[in-house]
Design a protein around this motif. Structure first.
Motif, PDB file in Angstrom:
ATOM      1  N   LEU A 178     -26.599  71.962   6.701  1.00 47.39           N
ATOM      2  CA  LEU A 178     -26.647  70.504   6.825  1.00 47.39           C
ATOM      3  C   LEU A 178     -27.574  69.894   5.774  1.00 47.39           C
ATOM      4  CD1 LEU A 178     -26.069  67.834   8.252  1.00 47.39           C
ATOM      5  CD2 LEU A 178     -27.795  68.456   9.967  1.00 47.39           C
ATOM      6  N   ILE A 179     -28.751  70.472   5.641  1.00 46.26           N
ATOM      7  CA  ILE A 179     -29.692  69.976   4.627  1.00 46.26           C
ATOM      8  C   ILE A 179     -29.091  70.131   3.233  1.00 46.26           C
ATOM      9  CG2 ILE A 179     -31.959  70.374   3.567  1.00 46.26           C
ATOM     10  CD1 ILE A 179     -32.881  71.281   6.410  1.00 46.26           C
ATOM     11  N   ALA A 180     -28.465  71.276   2.980  1.00 44.85           N
ATOM     12  CA  ALA A 180     -27.866  71.528   1.663  1.00 44.85           C
ATOM     13  C   ALA A 180     -26.715  70.570   1.390  1.00 44.85           C
ATOM     14  CB  ALA A 180     -27.373  72.977   1.594  1.00 44.85           C
ATOM     15  N   ALA A 181     -25.908  70.261   2.410  1.00 48.02           N
ATOM     16  CA  ALA A 181     -24.785  69.334   2.222  1.00 48.02           C
ATOM     17  C   ALA A 181     -25.295  67.949   1.843  1.00 48.02           C
ATOM     18  CB  ALA A 181     -23.941  69.267   3.489  1.00 48.02           C
ATOM     19  N   GLY A 182     -26.381  67.505   2.482  1.00 45.96           N
ATOM     20  CA  GLY A 182     -26.959  66.207   2.140  1.00 45.96           C
ATOM     21  C   GLY A 182     -27.434  66.167   0.700  1.00 45.96           C
ATOM     22  N   GLU A 183     -28.101  67.224   0.266  1.00 45.45           N
ATOM     23  CA  GLU A 183     -28.581  67.270  -1.120  1.00 45.45           C
ATOM     24  C   GLU A 183     -27.409  67.282  -2.102  1.00 45.45           C
ATOM     25  OE1 GLU A 183     -31.292  70.546  -1.482  1.00 45.45           O
ATOM     26  OE2 GLU A 183     -32.841  69.573  -0.256  1.00 45.45           O
ATOM     27  N   ALA A 184     -26.354  68.018  -1.750  1.00 48.94           N
ATOM     28  CA  ALA A 184     -25.189  68.089  -2.639  1.00 48.94           C
ATOM     29  C   ALA A 184     -24.513  66.730  -2.773  1.00 48.94           C
ATOM     30  CB  ALA A 184     -24.197  69.122  -2.098  1.00 48.94           C
ATOM     31  N   LEU A 185     -24.334  66.033  -1.652  1.00 49.30           N
ATOM     32  CA  LEU A 185     -23.699  64.715  -1.698  1.00 49.30           C
ATOM     33  C   LEU A 185     -24.556  63.711  -2.456  1.00 49.30           C
ATOM     34  CD1 LEU A 185     -22.290  64.528   1.945  1.00 49.30           C
ATOM     35  CD2 LEU A 185     -20.943  64.701  -0.157  1.00 49.30           C
ATOM     36  N   MET A 186     -25.875  63.806  -2.279  1.00 48.73           N
ATOM     37  CA  MET A 186     -26.746  62.884  -3.000  1.00 48.73           C
ATOM     38  C   MET A 186     -26.689  63.146  -4.505  1.00 48.73           C
ATOM     39  SD  MET A 186     -28.665  60.252  -2.771  1.00 48.73           S
ATOM     40  CE  MET A 186     -29.155  60.111  -1.034  1.00 48.73           C
ATOM     41  N   LEU A 187     -26.633  64.404  -4.874  1.00 45.41           N
ATOM     42  CA  LEU A 187     -26.525  64.737  -6.297  1.00 45.41           C
ATOM     43  C   LEU A 187     -25.225  64.188  -6.867  1.00 45.41           C
ATOM     44  CD1 LEU A 187     -28.121  66.253  -8.482  1.00 45.41           C
ATOM     45  CD2 LEU A 187     -26.844  68.319  -7.876  1.00 45.41           C
ATOM     46  N   CYS A 188     -24.141  64.286  -6.101  1.00 46.95           N
ATOM     47  CA  CYS A 188     -22.868  63.718  -6.554  1.00 46.95           C
ATOM     48  C   CYS A 188     -22.972  62.202  -6.727  1.00 46.95           C
ATOM     49  CB  CYS A 188     -21.763  64.051  -5.555  1.00 46.95           C
ATOM     50  SG  CYS A 188     -21.181  65.761  -5.610  1.00 46.95           S
ATOM     51  N   LYS A 190     -25.645  60.295  -7.250  1.00 48.85           N
ATOM     52  CA  LYS A 190     -26.494  59.931  -8.389  1.00 48.85           C
ATOM     53  C   LYS A 190     -25.824  60.271  -9.715  1.00 48.85           C
ATOM     54  CE  LYS A 190     -30.244  58.529  -7.946  1.00 48.85           C
ATOM     55  NZ  LYS A 190     -30.739  57.119  -7.841  1.00 48.85           N
ATOM     56  N   GLY A 191     -24.869  61.209  -9.657  1.00 48.25           N
ATOM     57  CA  GLY A 191     -24.127  61.565 -10.867  1.00 48.25           C
ATOM     58  C   GLY A 191     -22.886  60.725 -11.082  1.00 48.25           C
ATOM     59  N   GLY A 192     -22.696  59.722 -10.209  1.00 41.96           N
ATOM     60  CA  GLY A 192     -21.589  58.797 -10.386  1.00 41.96           C
ATOM     61  C   GLY A 192     -20.269  59.268  -9.801  1.00 41.96           C
ATOM     62  N   LEU A 281     -33.616  62.310   3.140  1.00 39.05           N
ATOM     63  CA  LEU A 281     -33.318  62.290   1.708  1.00 39.05           C
ATOM     64  C   LEU A 281     -32.852  60.911   1.278  1.00 39.05           C
ATOM     65  CD1 LEU A 281     -33.017  63.847  -0.957  1.00 39.05           C
ATOM     66  CD2 LEU A 281     -30.705  64.470  -0.231  1.00 39.05           C
ATOM     67  N   GLU A 282     -31.981  60.284   2.078  1.00 43.05           N
ATOM     68  CA  GLU A 282     -31.501  58.946   1.740  1.00 43.05           C
ATOM     69  C   GLU A 282     -32.669  57.965   1.614  1.00 43.05           C
ATOM     70  OE1 GLU A 282     -27.223  58.243   3.694  1.00 43.05           O
ATOM     71  OE2 GLU A 282     -28.706  58.905   5.162  1.00 43.05           O
ATOM     72  N   ASP A 283     -33.586  58.038   2.569  1.00 45.14           N
ATOM     73  CA  ASP A 283     -34.738  57.126   2.541  1.00 45.14           C
ATOM     74  C   ASP A 283     -35.648  57.393   1.360  1.00 45.14           C
ATOM     75  OD1 ASP A 283     -33.750  56.027   4.857  1.00 45.14           O
ATOM     76  OD2 ASP A 283     -35.241  56.933   6.184  1.00 45.14           O
ATOM     77  N   SER A 284     -35.852  58.657   1.039  1.00 44.16           N
ATOM     78  CA  SER A 284     -36.773  58.981  -0.063  1.00 44.16           C
ATOM     79  C   SER A 284     -36.202  58.597  -1.419  1.00 44.16           C
ATOM     80  CB  SER A 284     -37.112  60.481  -0.043  1.00 44.16           C
ATOM     81  OG  SER A 284     -35.975  61.263  -0.365  1.00 44.16           O
ATOM     82  N   VAL A 285     -34.864  58.690  -1.550  1.00 43.36           N
ATOM     83  CA  VAL A 285     -34.211  58.350  -2.825  1.00 43.36           C
ATOM     84  C   VAL A 285     -33.878  56.864  -2.886  1.00 43.36           C
ATOM     85  CG1 VAL A 285     -32.150  58.800  -4.244  1.00 43.36           C
ATOM     86  CG2 VAL A 285     -33.310  60.690  -3.102  1.00 43.36           C
ATOM     87  N   GLY A 286     -33.734  56.237  -1.719  1.00 43.85           N
ATOM     88  CA  GLY A 286     -33.351  54.825  -1.679  1.00 43.85           C
ATOM     89  C   GLY A 286     -31.868  54.610  -1.871  1.00 43.85           C
ATOM     90  N   GLU A 287     -31.066  55.604  -1.480  1.00 40.82           N
ATOM     91  CA  GLU A 287     -29.614  55.517  -1.615  1.00 40.82           C
ATOM     92  C   GLU A 287     -28.967  55.971  -0.312  1.00 40.82           C
ATOM     93  OE1 GLU A 287     -27.696  54.514  -4.044  1.00 40.82           O
ATOM     94  OE2 GLU A 287     -28.835  54.606  -5.911  1.00 40.82           O
ATOM     95  N   ASP A 288     -27.965  55.219   0.162  1.00 40.87           N
ATOM     96  CA  ASP A 288     -27.201  55.642   1.332  1.00 40.87           C
ATOM     97  C   ASP A 288     -26.000  56.467   0.905  1.00 40.87           C
ATOM     98  OD1 ASP A 288     -28.833  54.320   3.121  1.00 40.87           O
ATOM     99  OD2 ASP A 288     -27.679  52.451   3.012  1.00 40.87           O
ATOM    100  N   LEU A 289     -25.668  57.450   1.717  1.00 33.75           N
ATOM    101  CA  LEU A 289     -24.481  58.260   1.474  1.00 33.75           C
ATOM    102  C   LEU A 289     -23.347  57.717   2.339  1.00 33.75           C
ATOM    103  CD1 LEU A 289     -26.157  61.801   1.527  1.00 33.75           C
ATOM    104  CD2 LEU A 289     -25.308  60.560  -0.489  1.00 33.75           C
ATOM    105  N   ARG A 290     -22.574  56.786   1.805  1.00 31.71           N
ATOM    106  CA  ARG A 290     -21.513  56.146   2.568  1.00 31.71           C
ATOM    107  C   ARG A 290     -20.209  56.129   1.761  1.00 31.71           C
ATOM    108  NH1 ARG A 290     -24.975  57.151   5.225  1.00 31.71           N
ATOM    109  NH2 ARG A 290     -26.416  55.822   6.383  1.00 31.71           N
ATOM    110  N   ALA A 291     -19.131  56.294   2.498  1.00 36.52           N
ATOM    111  CA  ALA A 291     -17.804  56.212   1.883  1.00 36.52           C
ATOM    112  C   ALA A 291     -16.819  55.739   2.947  1.00 36.52           C
ATOM    113  CB  ALA A 291     -17.387  57.571   1.329  1.00 36.52           C
TER     114      ALA A 291
END
Length: 301
Positions: A178-188, A190-192, A281-291
């Motif tokens: 779960l933690i790894a999936a969040g990091e992977a989605l956030m990396l995607c 931020k990479g556009g 992670l969302e809070d620390s980066v300031g980005e929501d993971l939404r689609a």
């Protein structure tokens, strides 16, 4: 075969309903009477107390949130057990607690099966959850029909310890994924990369996991509703670390995972859904993971 069922929470209500739907006689009990309604509509009967649920039952099934809850229920149910009955513990408890609670039952000629479940609430609702069985093989065979009515795969793993360790391992892996999936989605993000497309790409790749296929969906929706809380995650992570110490296995990733979940519980509360760990992670980066297009809750298949 007649069964008592105690603990009609996110998982238990579906397990009890599947048992009633399967044609078994089931007496259900929970602190919240309303939680019994789905099972009652399928033919289950209401038991006013744990002892009443155990009375005349071939097996008393418990599905509870903590070892403390299991101890309270079994203590209350003890007078109701008949000789030759079985306690079927479907909660996630440590082996020491199970052995301690089994002792007074043994004195009443009551046997014990450890049957923790894994796979998520949506699979329990569909009757497809995996049941991990620990205990005497002949005893397992006696209750196999009921276990199969509640689950998809029913796997006999050996004794109580083997079932307990395997269940804790499945949760340990799920929390790490779960933690790894969040990091992977956030990396995607931020990479556009479009997150809906990223979800599909990961699902079709060697990086896929059951957790990504399920929990990533409610994260991308924003509900985080997986039916499993931070309190439960921290409890099970603690079990994994304790087993690591007992068996001499250095669980470095699991140790980090536990620290992250303790932080998440402190920030969002013990009753928050465990999938909200990604919100750290969302809070620390300031980005929501939404689609768009993802469900608020996983539905039974």
């Amino acid at each position: 075969m007649r069964y008592g069922f105690i603990g009609l929470g996110h998982l238990g209500r579906h397990l009890a309903s599947s048992l009633a739907r399967g044609g078994f006689q089931v007496a259900v009990h929970d602190r919240d009477r309303a939680a019994a309604e789905p099972a009652l509509k399928l033919g289950a009967t209401w038991a006013a107390s744990p002892a009443e649920a155990a009375k005349d039952a071939d097996g008393l099934i418990t599905c509870l949130p903590s070892p403390k809850a299991s101890e309270s229920v079994i203590t209350a149910a003890l007078p109701g057990f008949k000789p030759g009955a079985t306690w079927i513990e479907m909660s996630t408890v440590d082996e020491d607690t199970l052995a301690r609670l089994a002792a007074p039952l043994s004195a009443r000629q009551v046997d014990v099966l450890a049957c923790p479940v894994t796979g998520g609430v949506h699979r329990a609702e569909a009757g497809e959850i995996t049941v991990l069985v620990g205990g005497d093989k002949a005893l397992f065979d006696r209750h196999r029909g009921a276990l199969q009515a509640m689950g998809g795969e029913v796997i006999h793993l050996g004794g109580h310890q083997q079932a307990s360790v395997t269940k804790v391992v499945t949760n340990m892996l799920a929390f790490i994924h779960l933690i790894a999936a969040g990091e992977a989605l956030m990396l995607c993000k931020k990479g556009g990369v479009d997150l809906a497309s990223a979800f599909k790409a990961i699902k079709a790749s060697s990086g896929n996991s059951f957790v990504h296929e399920t929990e990533s969906q409610v994260i991308l929706n924003g509900s985080y509703d997986i039916g499993f809380t931070m309190d439960l995650a921290c409890k099970d992570a603690g079990f994994a670390l304790e087993m690591g110490r007992r068996f001499g296995v250095p669980l470095k990733l699991a140790g980090l995972m536990e620290q992250i979940f303790v932080e998440g519980r402190a920030k969002y509360g013990g009753g928050a859904w465990s999938s909200m760990i990604v919100k750290l992670l969302e809070d620390s980066v300031g980005e929501d993971l939404r689609a768009p297009g993802f469900p608020a809750r996983l539905e039974a298949s």
